[in-house]
Design a protein around this motif. Structure first.
Motif, PDB file in Angstrom:
ATOM      1  N   ASN A 260     -14.742  40.029  47.919  1.00  0.00           N
ATOM      2  CA  ASN A 260     -15.772  40.017  46.894  1.00  0.00           C
ATOM      3  C   ASN A 260     -15.557  41.190  45.933  1.00  0.00           C
ATOM      4  O   ASN A 260     -15.777  42.345  46.291  1.00  0.00           O
ATOM      5  N   ALA A 261     -15.123  40.855  44.712  1.00  0.00           N
ATOM      6  CA  ALA A 261     -14.796  41.894  43.731  1.00  0.00           C
ATOM      7  C   ALA A 261     -16.002  42.744  43.356  1.00  0.00           C
ATOM      8  O   ALA A 261     -15.853  43.837  42.842  1.00  0.00           O
ATOM      9  N   ASN A 262     -17.209  42.236  43.599  1.00  0.00           N
ATOM     10  CA  ASN A 262     -18.420  42.959  43.157  1.00  0.00           C
ATOM     11  C   ASN A 262     -19.004  43.861  44.233  1.00  0.00           C
ATOM     12  O   ASN A 262     -20.054  44.445  44.024  1.00  0.00           O
ATOM     13  N   ARG A 263     -18.333  43.959  45.407  1.00  0.00           N
ATOM     14  CA  ARG A 263     -19.078  44.534  46.521  1.00  0.00           C
ATOM     15  C   ARG A 263     -19.464  46.001  46.340  1.00  0.00           C
ATOM     16  O   ARG A 263     -20.561  46.399  46.745  1.00  0.00           O
ATOM     17  N   TYR A 264     -18.624  46.798  45.695  1.00  0.00           N
ATOM     18  CA  TYR A 264     -19.016  48.214  45.509  1.00  0.00           C
ATOM     19  C   TYR A 264     -20.105  48.326  44.439  1.00  0.00           C
ATOM     20  O   TYR A 264     -21.029  49.128  44.575  1.00  0.00           O
ATOM     21  N   ALA A 265     -19.969  47.512  43.393  1.00  0.00           N
ATOM     22  CA  ALA A 265     -21.016  47.498  42.349  1.00  0.00           C
ATOM     23  C   ALA A 265     -22.352  47.112  42.981  1.00  0.00           C
ATOM     24  O   ALA A 265     -23.397  47.695  42.673  1.00  0.00           O
ATOM     25  N   ASP A 266     -22.305  46.133  43.902  1.00  0.00           N
ATOM     26  CA  ASP A 266     -23.535  45.709  44.585  1.00  0.00           C
ATOM     27  C   ASP A 266     -24.177  46.872  45.336  1.00  0.00           C
ATOM     28  O   ASP A 266     -25.402  46.974  45.414  1.00  0.00           O
ATOM     29  N   THR A 267     -23.344  47.752  45.857  1.00  0.00           N
ATOM     30  CA  THR A 267     -23.895  48.903  46.586  1.00  0.00           C
ATOM     31  C   THR A 267     -24.644  49.825  45.622  1.00  0.00           C
ATOM     32  O   THR A 267     -25.740  50.287  45.924  1.00  0.00           O
TER      33      THR A 267
ATOM     34  N   THR B 225     -31.338  47.747  45.722  1.00  0.00           N
ATOM     35  CA  THR B 225     -32.682  48.308  45.531  1.00  0.00           C
ATOM     36  C   THR B 225     -33.450  48.154  46.833  1.00  0.00           C
ATOM     37  O   THR B 225     -34.197  47.190  47.003  1.00  0.00           O
ATOM     38  N   PRO B 226     -33.244  49.094  47.754  1.00  0.00           N
ATOM     39  CA  PRO B 226     -33.850  48.941  49.081  1.00  0.00           C
ATOM     40  C   PRO B 226     -35.364  48.763  49.022  1.00  0.00           C
ATOM     41  O   PRO B 226     -35.944  48.045  49.821  1.00  0.00           O
ATOM     42  N   THR B 227     -36.014  49.415  48.053  1.00  0.00           N
ATOM     43  CA  THR B 227     -37.471  49.266  47.981  1.00  0.00           C
ATOM     44  C   THR B 227     -37.844  48.382  46.793  1.00  0.00           C
ATOM     45  O   THR B 227     -38.971  48.389  46.324  1.00  0.00           O
ATOM     46  N   GLY B 228     -36.871  47.655  46.307  1.00  0.00           N
ATOM     47  CA  GLY B 228     -37.072  46.858  45.087  1.00  0.00           C
ATOM     48  C   GLY B 228     -37.939  45.645  45.319  1.00  0.00           C
ATOM     49  O   GLY B 228     -38.415  45.407  46.428  1.00  0.00           O
ATOM     50  N   PRO B 229     -38.142  44.869  44.269  1.00  0.00           N
ATOM     51  CA  PRO B 229     -39.052  43.727  44.373  1.00  0.00           C
ATOM     52  C   PRO B 229     -38.544  42.698  45.383  1.00  0.00           C
ATOM     53  O   PRO B 229     -37.366  42.352  45.387  1.00  0.00           O
ATOM     54  N   ALA B 230     -39.467  42.207  46.224  1.00  0.00           N
ATOM     55  CA  ALA B 230     -39.082  41.226  47.235  1.00  0.00           C
ATOM     56  C   ALA B 230     -38.999  39.852  46.598  1.00  0.00           C
ATOM     57  O   ALA B 230     -38.234  38.993  47.031  1.00  0.00           O
ATOM     58  N   HIS B 231     -39.776  39.657  45.565  1.00  0.00           N
ATOM     59  CA  HIS B 231     -39.785  38.353  44.915  1.00  0.00           C
ATOM     60  C   HIS B 231     -40.084  38.543  43.433  1.00  0.00           C
ATOM     61  O   HIS B 231     -40.915  39.367  43.080  1.00  0.00           O
ATOM     62  N   ILE B 232     -39.384  37.817  42.579  1.00  0.00           N
ATOM     63  CA  ILE B 232     -39.706  37.857  41.145  1.00  0.00           C
ATOM     64  C   ILE B 232     -39.862  36.427  40.666  1.00  0.00           C
ATOM     65  O   ILE B 232     -38.979  35.591  40.855  1.00  0.00           O
ATOM     66  N   ARG B 233     -41.014  36.145  40.076  1.00  0.00           N
ATOM     67  CA  ARG B 233     -41.297  34.809  39.560  1.00  0.00           C
ATOM     68  C   ARG B 233     -40.961  34.756  38.070  1.00  0.00           C
ATOM     69  O   ARG B 233     -40.859  35.781  37.415  1.00  0.00           O
ATOM     70  N   ILE B 234     -40.821  33.537  37.562  1.00  0.00           N
ATOM     71  CA  ILE B 234     -40.568  33.378  36.124  1.00  0.00           C
ATOM     72  C   ILE B 234     -41.658  32.520  35.500  1.00  0.00           C
ATOM     73  O   ILE B 234     -41.981  31.438  36.003  1.00  0.00           O
ATOM     74  N   LEU B 235     -42.227  33.036  34.412  1.00  0.00           N
ATOM     75  CA  LEU B 235     -43.062  32.207  33.543  1.00  0.00           C
ATOM     76  C   LEU B 235     -42.207  31.948  32.315  1.00  0.00           C
ATOM     77  O   LEU B 235     -41.734  32.898  31.686  1.00  0.00           O
TER      78      LEU B 235
ATOM     79  N   GLY C 195     -40.128  46.874  34.926  1.00  0.00           N
ATOM     80  CA  GLY C 195     -41.523  46.551  35.229  1.00  0.00           C
ATOM     81  C   GLY C 195     -41.671  45.966  36.626  1.00  0.00           C
ATOM     82  O   GLY C 195     -42.610  46.290  37.359  1.00  0.00           O
ATOM     83  N   CYS C 196     -40.724  45.118  37.013  1.00  0.00           N
ATOM     84  CA  CYS C 196     -40.798  44.522  38.354  1.00  0.00           C
ATOM     85  C   CYS C 196     -40.496  45.569  39.428  1.00  0.00           C
ATOM     86  O   CYS C 196     -41.078  45.540  40.506  1.00  0.00           O
ATOM     87  N   GLU C 197     -39.585  46.492  39.121  1.00  0.00           N
ATOM     88  CA  GLU C 197     -39.312  47.552  40.101  1.00  0.00           C
ATOM     89  C   GLU C 197     -40.554  48.424  40.300  1.00  0.00           C
ATOM     90  O   GLU C 197     -40.737  49.038  41.344  1.00  0.00           O
ATOM     91  N   ALA C 198     -41.431  48.446  39.289  1.00  0.00           N
ATOM     92  CA  ALA C 198     -42.649  49.262  39.393  1.00  0.00           C
ATOM     93  C   ALA C 198     -43.845  48.461  39.902  1.00  0.00           C
ATOM     94  O   ALA C 198     -44.950  48.980  39.965  1.00  0.00           O
TER      95      ALA C 198
ATOM     96  N   TYR D  53     -28.117  36.882  41.137  1.00  0.00           N
ATOM     97  CA  TYR D  53     -26.843  37.563  41.427  1.00  0.00           C
ATOM     98  C   TYR D  53     -26.947  39.079  41.530  1.00  0.00           C
ATOM     99  O   TYR D  53     -26.135  39.694  42.209  1.00  0.00           O
ATOM    100  N   LEU D  54     -27.887  39.697  40.804  1.00  0.00           N
ATOM    101  CA  LEU D  54     -27.948  41.163  40.837  1.00  0.00           C
ATOM    102  C   LEU D  54     -29.009  41.662  41.803  1.00  0.00           C
ATOM    103  O   LEU D  54     -28.747  42.527  42.622  1.00  0.00           O
ATOM    104  N   TYR D  55     -30.212  41.094  41.723  1.00  0.00           N
ATOM    105  CA  TYR D  55     -31.260  41.512  42.674  1.00  0.00           C
ATOM    106  C   TYR D  55     -31.126  40.780  44.008  1.00  0.00           C
ATOM    107  O   TYR D  55     -31.715  41.188  44.999  1.00  0.00           O
ATOM    108  N   LYS D  56     -30.361  39.686  44.022  1.00  0.00           N
ATOM    109  CA  LYS D  56     -30.104  38.901  45.229  1.00  0.00           C
ATOM    110  C   LYS D  56     -31.399  38.479  45.921  1.00  0.00           C
ATOM    111  O   LYS D  56     -31.537  38.560  47.144  1.00  0.00           O
ATOM    112  N   ILE D  57     -32.351  38.062  45.108  1.00  0.00           N
ATOM    113  CA  ILE D  57     -33.639  37.623  45.634  1.00  0.00           C
ATOM    114  C   ILE D  57     -33.561  36.107  45.863  1.00  0.00           C
ATOM    115  O   ILE D  57     -33.157  35.368  44.963  1.00  0.00           O
ATOM    116  N   PRO D  58     -33.926  35.648  47.061  1.00  0.00           N
ATOM    117  CA  PRO D  58     -33.862  34.208  47.339  1.00  0.00           C
ATOM    118  C   PRO D  58     -34.691  33.428  46.316  1.00  0.00           C
ATOM    119  O   PRO D  58     -35.773  33.862  45.920  1.00  0.00           O
TER     120      PRO D  58
END
Ligand code: HCA
Ligand code: CU
Length: 394
Positions: A3-10, A14-24, A225-228, A258-263
């Motif tokens: 996976n070419a992105n694995r270090y960037a992913d590290t 966001t260990p304390t980042g948003p668990a879920h983000i919805r879209i309107l 905003g979502c991180e907050a 792909y970036l926040y890796k939120i299901p």
């Protein structure tokens, strides 16, 4: 393939980042505020179906604009889509009545809360603003509606007043508050403070972020905003909206996945078609370098890039183009180099030895911009050139 992105992913984790983000998605409301954009009733209905199939959580539309918008709103509500249909209007009983008349179960009401909006647009004082906000929420709730209240221009409001009005909204049992950056003035760290300040007074009340792109920070601000503590981002297809618009559905959904890796259950592979549909209906063509959906988003030109991409596209691509309904293109022009030339020869069914590849590369250098060939890169052809240049396909 690793996976070419694995270090960037590290770095991005966001260990304390948003668990879920919805879209309107607000293509049908904010999007229609873009200069020259006005969908037909049929187009609105089709767009709503497509957005629902894509998997957005809420679809916003404003029935108060015209009779024809009310008709579209009513028909869309009758479709029984999975997404909530949020009918948007001003903080006025009359607008809530129009919304009720459409059979809506969700509404959104907005009211300017910055000094400049209250003084120069609404010509009301702070007391009047609080009264109107509370009255609107109570009126909507008493008619069984769920209501999101938008503190318009909240990022430029006096923080003490903002806190007060949000507290009153919560007391009135508002279901969500939208925190907009109406004039597109925030930086990501400012956006975090703005959201946190409201979060501190409203507890766990769900918050939306609606951020304009006037200086180009909209996407970053939405996620800040979502991180907050916000949990829903407003988007439009292609980012259309008032002035420079708001974050695009493609960027937000792709970043969530792909970036926040939120299901999530987004159909990301619809993004290319959705963008082209809106290009067609608005007659505004998306810029070729638009992220993810632009025609140049996965186009490779420099010889060094071609050589790498032919062996492993991940060398210069963050994600596979097909995942977002786009495709990879190779530009055969003055920069193509020997590998590019050999590849071009292989596509034409020619055997290019080293010397002829070099000659072809020289020939390509004499091309003018208008002569450049863009060819979609297909896997079969890729293997061919790799064999030809004696490389291992890895
Ligand atoms: C507008 C206002 C709004 C509202 C956003 C929202 C803004 O254009 O009329 O309801 O969340 O940018 O403040 O779009
Ligand atoms: Cu807006």
């Amino acid at each position: 393939m690793d996976n070419a992105n694995r270090y960037a992913d590290t770095y991005n984790a966001t260990p304390t980042g948003p668990a879920h983000i919805r879209i309107l998605d607000s293509t049908l409301r904010e999007g229609e505020q873009h200069p020259h954009v006005s969908f037909s009733v049929k187009q609105r209905i089709q767009i709503a179906w497509e957005l629902d199939h894509f998997g957005v959580d809420q679809i916003e539309i404003s029935p108060v604009i015209s009779r024809d918008h009310a008709e579209a709103t009513k028909t869309i509500i009758k479709q029984g889509l999975a997404a909530d249909i949020v009918a948007h209007g001003r903080a006025l009983k009359g607008d809530i009545d129009t919304i009720l008349d459409c059979g809506a179960s969700w509404c959104a009401a907005y009211l300017g809360v910055s000094d400049v909006h209250m003084r120069d647009k609404l010509r009301i004082n702070r007391e009047e603003a609080v009264r109107r906000a509370v009255e609107t929420v109570e009126y909507a709730k008493s008619h069984g509606l769920k209501i999101r209240f938008t503190v318009e221009d909240g990022s430029r409001a006096d923080p003490e007043f903002l806190a007060r009005i949000c507290k009153e909204l919560k007391k009135a049992k508002v279901d969500r508050i939208s925190l907009p950056d109406t004039a597109g003035i925030m930086l990501p760290h400012g956006m975090r403070r703005y959201v946190r300040a409201v979060r501190d007074v409203v507890g766990d009340l769900p918050l939306d972020v609606h951020v304009h792109n006037d200086i180009g920070f909209a996407l970053a601000n939405a996620f800040a905003g979502c991180e907050a503590g916000a949990d829903q981002i407003h988007t439009t297809i292609n980012g259309i909206g008032e002035r420079t618009g708001i974050p695009t559905l493609a960027e937000v959904a792709t970043a969530i996945h792909y970036l926040y890796k939120i299901p999530n259950e987004f159909h990301l592979d619809m993004l290319g078609d959705l963008s082209r549909l809106i290009d067609t209906y608005t007659q505004i063509s998306t810029h070729e370098s638009a992220p993810l959906v632009g025609t140049a988003a996965f186009k490779h030109k420099a010889g060094t890039h071609l050589a790498a991409v032919l062996r492993n596209p991940a060398a210069y691509e963050p994600i596979p183009p097909g995942a977002v309904g786009n495709y990879r293109t190779i530009v055969f022009g003055e920069l193509a180099g020997k590998t590019g030339a050999a590849y071009l020869a292989s596509l034409l069914g020619l055997d290019a030895d080293k010397a002829s590849a070099e000659r072809l590369a020289e020939g390509l250098k004499t091309l003018h911009m208008g002569d450049i060939l863009d060819i979609p890169l297909v896997d079969g052809a890729k293997r061919k050139v790799i064999n030809q240049t004696g490389r291992d396909s890895g």
